[in-house]
Design an enzyme around this catalytic site. Structure first.
Site, PDB file in Angstrom:
ATOM      1  N   GLU A 252       5.083 -57.408 -71.095  1.00 19.13           N
ATOM      2  CA  GLU A 252       5.189 -56.067 -70.503  1.00 19.13           C
ATOM      3  C   GLU A 252       5.388 -55.009 -71.589  1.00 19.13           C
ATOM      4  O   GLU A 252       4.809 -53.913 -71.511  1.00 19.13           O
ATOM      5  CB  GLU A 252       6.335 -56.036 -69.496  1.00 19.13           C
ATOM      6  CG  GLU A 252       6.381 -54.784 -68.663  1.00 19.13           C
ATOM      7  CD  GLU A 252       5.178 -54.609 -67.750  1.00 19.13           C
ATOM      8  OE1 GLU A 252       4.523 -53.552 -67.861  1.00 19.13           O
ATOM      9  OE2 GLU A 252       4.882 -55.507 -66.953  1.00 19.13           O
TER      10      GLU A 252
ATOM     11  N   GLU B   9      -1.006 -49.462 -73.859  1.00 22.84           N
ATOM     12  CA  GLU B   9      -1.411 -48.348 -73.000  1.00 22.84           C
ATOM     13  C   GLU B   9      -1.078 -47.004 -73.637  1.00 22.84           C
ATOM     14  O   GLU B   9      -1.845 -46.051 -73.525  1.00 22.84           O
ATOM     15  CB  GLU B   9      -0.745 -48.468 -71.628  1.00 22.84           C
ATOM     16  CG  GLU B   9      -1.363 -49.557 -70.770  1.00 22.84           C
ATOM     17  CD  GLU B   9      -0.826 -49.574 -69.354  1.00 22.84           C
ATOM     18  OE1 GLU B   9       0.114 -48.804 -69.041  1.00 22.84           O
ATOM     19  OE2 GLU B   9      -1.369 -50.353 -68.544  1.00 22.84           O
TER      20      GLU B   9
END
Length: 132
Positions: free
Chosen positions: A76, A83
């Site tokens: 994560e 991102e």
């Protein structure tokens, strides 16, 4: 916009090493503050640890649970970092930027699904014993 930390620069040796921990903690705080999914993963991880302790999970199984939690959280965090870089490099929509983000999210999904399977194996055995 998030201001990046100043470069370590003049620090050397142990001071530079310690400063690196500070930057890592800032990154963890940023992810926890801005990413709903990491908060969900941390919540589920806490429940998994509590359940393991309450059910008397053997130490080796608990180590597997902790390792699995670590892998999901690391995935994560990598997803968040990737991102962020994609958003910096391609602020406008681009098909390749979308693909990069989708594949990164898929990596987290694969880790999370693997964690579910591991959980079913380890907790299922304990729950069956507990219910008997």
């Amino acid at each position: 916009m998030i201001t990046p930390p100043p470069p370590i620069g003049h620090k050397t040796g142990f001071a530079k090493f310690l400063a690196g921990f500070g930057y890592a903690l800032q990154g963890l705080a940023y992810a926890f503050r801005t990413q709903c999914n990491i908060r969900v993963h941390v919540g589920i991880a806490a429940l998994a640890i509590i359940a393991a302790l309450l059910l008397g999970m053997p130490a080796l199984d608990l180590a597997i649970v902790v390792l699995t939690i670590t892998v999901v959280l690391a995935a994560e965090l990598f997803n968040t970092a990737l991102e962020t870089v994609v958003d910096l490099a391609s602020p406008e929509y681009h098909a390749l930027a979308k693909t990069t983000k989708d594949v990164s999210a898929a990596a987290v999904l694969v880790c999370a699904l693997g964690a579910v399977v591991i959980g079913l194996i380890l907790y299922g055995r304990l729950l069956l014993r507990f219910l008997d």
